[in-house]
Design a protein around this motif. Structure first.
Motif, PDB file in Angstrom:
ATOM      1  N   SER A 414      69.131  19.870  73.709  1.00 43.05           N
ATOM      2  CA  SER A 414      67.953  19.574  72.909  1.00 43.05           C
ATOM      3  C   SER A 414      68.239  19.795  71.426  1.00 43.05           C
ATOM      4  CB  SER A 414      66.774  20.438  73.352  1.00 43.05           C
ATOM      5  OG  SER A 414      67.046  21.806  73.130  1.00 43.05           O
ATOM      6  N   PHE A 415      67.521  19.057  70.594  1.00 42.31           N
ATOM      7  CA  PHE A 415      67.622  19.212  69.150  1.00 42.31           C
ATOM      8  C   PHE A 415      66.258  18.874  68.542  1.00 42.31           C
ATOM      9  CE2 PHE A 415      68.399  14.758  69.817  1.00 42.31           C
ATOM     10  CZ  PHE A 415      67.879  14.114  68.699  1.00 42.31           C
ATOM     11  N   GLN A 416      66.068  19.282  67.291  1.00 39.22           N
ATOM     12  CA  GLN A 416      64.767  19.117  66.650  1.00 39.22           C
ATOM     13  C   GLN A 416      64.860  18.175  65.450  1.00 39.22           C
ATOM     14  OE1 GLN A 416      65.746  22.401  67.683  1.00 39.22           O
ATOM     15  NE2 GLN A 416      64.456  21.893  69.456  1.00 39.22           N
ATOM     16  N   VAL A 417      63.764  17.467  65.245  1.00 40.37           N
ATOM     17  CA  VAL A 417      63.589  16.625  64.063  1.00 40.37           C
ATOM     18  C   VAL A 417      62.237  16.982  63.443  1.00 40.37           C
ATOM     19  CG1 VAL A 417      63.400  14.285  63.155  1.00 40.37           C
ATOM     20  CG2 VAL A 417      64.914  14.738  65.092  1.00 40.37           C
ATOM     21  N   GLY A 418      62.229  17.390  62.188  1.00 35.89           N
ATOM     22  CA  GLY A 418      60.995  17.627  61.457  1.00 35.89           C
ATOM     23  C   GLY A 418      60.643  16.405  60.632  1.00 35.89           C
ATOM     24  N   PHE A 419      59.392  15.971  60.698  1.00 35.36           N
ATOM     25  CA  PHE A 419      58.991  14.763  59.975  1.00 35.36           C
ATOM     26  C   PHE A 419      57.509  14.843  59.633  1.00 35.36           C
ATOM     27  CE2 PHE A 419      58.233  13.970  64.435  1.00 35.36           C
ATOM     28  CZ  PHE A 419      57.059  13.235  64.491  1.00 35.36           C
ATOM     29  N   ASN A 420      57.081  13.966  58.765  1.00 35.51           N
ATOM     30  CA  ASN A 420      55.652  13.838  58.489  1.00 35.51           C
ATOM     31  C   ASN A 420      55.239  12.380  58.538  1.00 35.51           C
ATOM     32  OD1 ASN A 420      55.793  12.616  55.781  1.00 35.51           O
ATOM     33  ND2 ASN A 420      56.596  14.609  55.133  1.00 35.51           N
ATOM     34  N   VAL A 421      53.951  12.172  58.759  1.00 38.54           N
ATOM     35  CA  VAL A 421      53.362  10.839  58.797  1.00 38.54           C
ATOM     36  C   VAL A 421      52.005  10.928  58.098  1.00 38.54           C
ATOM     37  CG1 VAL A 421      52.589   8.913  60.232  1.00 38.54           C
ATOM     38  CG2 VAL A 421      54.448  10.357  61.024  1.00 38.54           C
ATOM     39  N   PRO A 422      51.744  10.129  57.067  1.00 36.15           N
ATOM     40  CA  PRO A 422      50.442  10.215  56.378  1.00 36.15           C
ATOM     41  C   PRO A 422      49.251  10.027  57.306  1.00 36.15           C
ATOM     42  CG  PRO A 422      52.003   8.945  55.072  1.00 36.15           C
ATOM     43  CD  PRO A 422      52.673   9.209  56.391  1.00 36.15           C
ATOM     44  N   GLN A 423      49.343   9.034  58.203  1.00 36.68           N
ATOM     45  CA  GLN A 423      48.248   8.798  59.153  1.00 36.68           C
ATOM     46  C   GLN A 423      48.841   8.762  60.557  1.00 36.68           C
ATOM     47  OE1 GLN A 423      45.923   5.320  58.160  1.00 36.68           O
ATOM     48  NE2 GLN A 423      45.632   5.965  56.038  1.00 36.68           N
ATOM     49  N   PHE A 424      48.847   9.931  61.191  1.00 34.77           N
ATOM     50  CA  PHE A 424      49.421  10.023  62.529  1.00 34.77           C
ATOM     51  C   PHE A 424      48.450   9.433  63.535  1.00 34.77           C
ATOM     52  CE2 PHE A 424      50.464  12.273  66.490  1.00 34.77           C
ATOM     53  CZ  PHE A 424      51.822  11.973  66.564  1.00 34.77           C
ATOM     54  N   LEU A 425      48.947   8.576  64.432  1.00 34.96           N
ATOM     55  CA  LEU A 425      48.061   7.873  65.361  1.00 34.96           C
ATOM     56  C   LEU A 425      48.152   8.410  66.778  1.00 34.96           C
ATOM     57  CD1 LEU A 425      48.453   4.192  64.101  1.00 34.96           C
ATOM     58  CD2 LEU A 425      46.731   5.888  63.488  1.00 34.96           C
ATOM     59  N   LYS A 426      49.330   8.354  67.385  1.00 37.28           N
ATOM     60  CA  LYS A 426      49.437   8.717  68.799  1.00 37.28           C
ATOM     61  C   LYS A 426      50.754   9.435  69.072  1.00 37.28           C
ATOM     62  CE  LYS A 426      46.715   4.833  70.641  1.00 37.28           C
ATOM     63  NZ  LYS A 426      46.746   3.653  71.541  1.00 37.28           N
ATOM     64  N   TYR A 427      50.670  10.541  69.822  1.00 36.86           N
ATOM     65  CA  TYR A 427      51.886  11.249  70.213  1.00 36.86           C
ATOM     66  C   TYR A 427      52.777  10.368  71.084  1.00 36.86           C
ATOM     67  CZ  TYR A 427      50.161  15.721  68.446  1.00 36.86           C
ATOM     68  OH  TYR A 427      49.730  16.719  67.634  1.00 36.86           O
ATOM     69  N   CYS A 428      52.140   9.568  71.931  1.00 35.24           N
ATOM     70  CA  CYS A 428      52.931   8.761  72.865  1.00 35.24           C
ATOM     71  C   CYS A 428      53.676   7.641  72.153  1.00 35.24           C
ATOM     72  CB  CYS A 428      52.042   8.194  73.974  1.00 35.24           C
ATOM     73  SG  CYS A 428      50.755   7.090  73.368  1.00 35.24           S
ATOM     74  N   ASN A 429      53.375   7.432  70.872  1.00 32.07           N
ATOM     75  CA  ASN A 429      54.059   6.388  70.125  1.00 32.07           C
ATOM     76  C   ASN A 429      55.087   6.944  69.152  1.00 32.07           C
ATOM     77  OD1 ASN A 429      53.066   3.905  71.120  1.00 32.07           O
ATOM     78  ND2 ASN A 429      51.110   4.271  70.118  1.00 32.07           N
ATOM     79  N   ILE A 430      55.617   8.122  69.451  1.00 33.08           N
ATOM     80  CA  ILE A 430      56.722   8.690  68.682  1.00 33.08           C
ATOM     81  C   ILE A 430      57.999   8.556  69.506  1.00 33.08           C
ATOM     82  CG2 ILE A 430      57.777  10.864  67.947  1.00 33.08           C
ATOM     83  CD1 ILE A 430      55.942   9.887  65.875  1.00 33.08           C
ATOM     84  N   SER A 431      59.027   8.016  68.899  1.00 30.54           N
ATOM     85  CA  SER A 431      60.334   7.944  69.565  1.00 30.54           C
ATOM     86  C   SER A 431      61.420   8.205  68.535  1.00 30.54           C
ATOM     87  CB  SER A 431      60.552   6.580  70.234  1.00 30.54           C
ATOM     88  OG  SER A 431      60.531   5.538  69.278  1.00 30.54           O
ATOM     89  N   VAL A 432      62.596   8.534  69.022  1.00 25.66           N
ATOM     90  CA  VAL A 432      63.770   8.673  68.176  1.00 25.66           C
ATOM     91  C   VAL A 432      64.835   7.734  68.710  1.00 25.66           C
ATOM     92  CG1 VAL A 432      65.733  10.181  67.682  1.00 25.66           C
ATOM     93  CG2 VAL A 432      63.438  10.976  67.226  1.00 25.66           C
ATOM     94  N   THR A 433      65.387   6.938  67.802  1.00 25.02           N
ATOM     95  CA  THR A 433      66.478   6.045  68.179  1.00 25.02           C
ATOM     96  C   THR A 433      67.717   6.412  67.376  1.00 25.02           C
ATOM     97  OG1 THR A 433      65.868   4.375  66.512  1.00 25.02           O
ATOM     98  CG2 THR A 433      64.898   4.156  68.701  1.00 25.02           C
TER      99      THR A 433
END
Length: 508
Positions: A414-433
Motif C-alpha cells: 500500500s501507498f498514499q497519495v495526498g490531493f485536493n479537489v475544489p469541488q469533491f463529488l463522489k468517493y467512488c469516482n476517485i481512481s489512480v492510474t
C-alpha cells in the motif's frame, strides 16, 4: 521521427542522420565523420535534441550512426535504450541516461545487436530486459542486455510467424508487441496475431485473423494499444487495433493512386477462453495514425492520412481532426471527434503523452530529404500540443491536484497519495492510474501501458475556509508482468478528470 519522454520531464527527439545537414549546429565545433553516409560524410549539425517541456528550450545531441526507422525502450533506472536503424546503425545500441546538468548525451555501442534491426519493435519485460522483435527481413528476436543472470543465452531466436506474415509489400514491419498480464507477449503482424512465450520460444496460441482483412503494420501503418488494465476487478487483457490501409495500397501509391485508408477498429479480449475480434468503425478512415492512452483511460487517435500508405509521397488527404475513443461507453457513443489542427502530420510524424496530460505532436516529412517549399505537404519540423477535453477550464472545479506522494512504489504494497479537489463529488469516482510513457515512431507507441490501481481507502480532512484535503491509499501493481519495473506517471482521476502527473518508480 522518434520521441520519448524521460522522467526528468525532457523529451528526446531524433531523426535519421543521412539526410544532409540540419539547421542546428553541434556544440563546441563537434562533427561526425561517416564514410558510409549516403549524403554527407562530414556533418557538424545535430539530428537529435533534448527538449525541456518546462522551459521550452532544447539542446543538440550527438548521434554518430543512422537511427532511421529504429526502436527504443526505457530501462528500470530510466535510461533510454535505442536499438538499430539503417546502414551503419542497424546493429548499434545507443543509450541516453537522464541528467540535470545538461552534460548527458548519446552513448553508442557498435555491433552490439546480433541481427540487423531496421523497423523492429522493442518491449520492456518484467525482468528489466528489452526484447527486440523483427525488423526488415528479420524473422527472429533477441534481447538487451544479451546476458542477464538466469535469462536466455546470447543468441537470436527464430520466429517463423514473422516470415509467414510477410507479403509482397512487407506489411509486417514494426509488429505490434504488447506484454500481457500473464507474462506472455501478444504479437500482431499484417492481419494475424499470436501469443508468444518468449522464455521458451513457443507460440502458445494463434488468434483468429482480424475480421476486416486490411493490413495494419508498416507500410499499411495502423496503430495499436493494450487497453487499460484495471486491478479493481479480475484482470482483463484486451488489445485494440485501428486503421491501416487495404491490400495493395502501398504499390498503388507508388503509381499515384491513393486508396482510401481503413476506418475499422478491432478489439480482442485475449483473456477470454475463445477470443474473437469485435469490430467498430472510426468516424474517419486513417492510415499512419498514432494511438495513445490518456490518463483517464480514454484513447486518442491523432495524426495520419485518409488515403495512401506510409513512405515517401505515398499519402494524401491529411486527417487533421484527432479522435477520442472511450472504451467503456456503449457502442455508438465511444468516438468523439475533436477540433482540427491546421498542420498535416503525415509520414515521420510522432506524438506522446506529457506530464500535464497534453499530447505533444511533432514532425512530418513525407519527402526524400527535407523539402520546405514547392510541394503539397512541406517538411514540418514544428512541435505543437493537443489539449484533450479533460483540460477544459470548465472542469477546473473537479480537477484534483496531487499534494504529496510516495515516489517509490513496491509491488502489492500500500501507498498514499495526498490531493485536493475544489469541488469533491463522489468517493467512488476517485481512481489512480499509472502510465508508462511510450517510445513513439511510425504510428507505434512502444511500451505504453496504463494500470488502474486498486483503491484501499479514501479519507477526507476538512479544512475550514480552504479546499478540503484528501488522502487515498492504494495498492501498488500486483506483479512485474502487469507493470514492469521503472518510472511511471501517476495521475489521480476524479469523475474522469485527471490531475497533472507525478513521476513514481515501481520496483520490487
Amino acid at each position: 521521427m522518434h520521441m520519448q519522454l524521460l522522467h526528468n520531464n525532457k523529451v528526446v527527439i531524433f531523426d535519421r542522420t543521412d539526410f544532409g545537414p540540419s539547421n542546428l549546429s553541434l556544440p563546441g565545433g563537434s562533427c561526425r565523420f561517416d564514410s558510409r553516409d549516403i549524403v554527407l560524410k562530414m556533418d557538424c549539425t545535430a539530428h537529435s535534441v533534448l527538449y525541456d517541456i518546462g522551459t521550452n528550450n532544447y539542446r543538440p545531441l550527438m548521434l554518430r550512426t543512422d537511427t532511421w526507422c529504429s526502436s527504443g525502450s526505457v530501462l528500470p533506472d530510466g535510461t533510454l535504450v535505442q536499438t538499430g536503424g539503417y546502414n551503419d546503425g542497424d546493429h548499434v545500441v545507443r543509450t541516453l541516461k537522464p541528467c540535470t546538468d545538461d552534460q548527458c548525451d548519446w552513448f553508442e555501442i557498435p555491433r552490439y545487436l546480433l541481427e540487423r534491426r531496421w523497423y523492429a519493435t522493442d518491449q520492456i519485460l518484467p525482468d528489466g530486459r528489452i526484447i527486440i522483435v523483427g525488423g526488415r527481413r528479420q524473422f527472429n528476436y533477441e534481447f538487451y542486455p544479451k546476458n542477464l543472470e538466469g535469462s536466455s543465452p546470447s543468441t537470436s531466436f527464430r520466429l517463423d510467424f514473422l516470415r509467414q506474415t510477410r507479403d509482397r509489400e512487407e506489411n509486417n514491419l514494426y509488429p505490434f508487441v504488447h506484454l500481457l498480464p500473464d507474462g506472455n507477449l501478444f504479437i500482431f503482424a499484417n492481419t494475424r496475431s499470436i501469443l508468444l512465450d518468449y522464455k521458451k520460444n513457443i507460440i502458445v496460441r494463434e488468434f483468429p485473423n482480424i475480421t476486416v482483412d486490411d493490413p495494419r503494420n508498416y507500410p499499411s501503418s495502423g496503430s495499436s494499444v493494450l487497453l487499460p488494465i484495471n486491478e479493481m476487478y479480475p484482470i482483463v487483457a484486451e488489445i485494440m487495433v485501428c486503421g491501416g490501409a487495404p491490400r495493395g495500397s502501398f504499390s498503388q501509391a507508388l503509381s499515384a493512386n491513393f486508396v482510401p485508408a481503413s476506418s475499422s477498429c478491432g478489439r480482442l479480449r485475449i483473456s477470454d477462453e475463445n477470443p474473437s475480434w469485435f469490430m467498430e468503425e472510426m468516424p474517419v478512415p486513417r492510415v499512419m495514425g498514432d494511438m495513445l492512452l490518456l490518463p483517464n483511460g480514454d484513447v486518442i487517435i491523432i495524426n495520419g492520412a485518409g488515403s495512401g500508405a506510409a513512405g515517401w509521397e505515398n499519402a494524401r488527404d491529411p486527417v487533421l481532426r484527432p479522435v477520442i475513443y472511450q472504451p467503456w461507453k456503449p457502442m455508438g457513443l465511444r468516438f468523439l471527434v475533436m477540433y482540427p489542427s491546421p498542420r498535416p502530420r503525415l509520414y515521420h510524424s510522432s506524438a506522446l503523452l506529457l506530464t500535464d496530460g497534453r499530447i505533444l505532436v511533432g514532425g512530418s516529412n513525407p519527402h526524400p530529404y527535407y523539402n520546405f517549399t514547392g510541394v503539397m505537404y512541406p517538411t514540418d519540423l514544428s512541435l505543437e500540443a493537443f489539449t484533450p477535453p479533460y483540460l477544459s477550464p470548465e472542469y477546473s472545479p473537479v480537477r484534483p491536484t496531487i499534494e504529496a506522494i510516495d515516489e517509490v512504489i513496491t509491488y502489492g504494497q500500500s501507498f498514499q497519495v495526498g490531493f485536493n479537489v475544489p469541488q469533491f463529488l463522489k468517493y467512488c469516482n476517485i481512481s489512480v492510474t499509472i502510465v508508462a510513457p511510450s517510445f513513439t515512431t511510425h504510428s507505434l507507441a512502444m511500451n505504453q501501458r496504463l494500470i488502474m490501481l486498486k483503491v484501499l481507502n479514501v479519507a477526507r480532512h476538512q479544512q475550514p475556509g480552504s479546499t478540503d484535503q484528501f488522502e487515498a491509499t492504494f495498492a501498488g501493481p500486483s506483479t512485474p508482468e502487469i507493470a514492469p519495473p521503472g518510472y511511471y506517471l501517476l495521475f489521480v482521476v476524479h469523475v474522469g478528470i485527471p490531475s497533472t502527473g507525478k513521476w513514481v518508480k515501481i520496483q520490487n
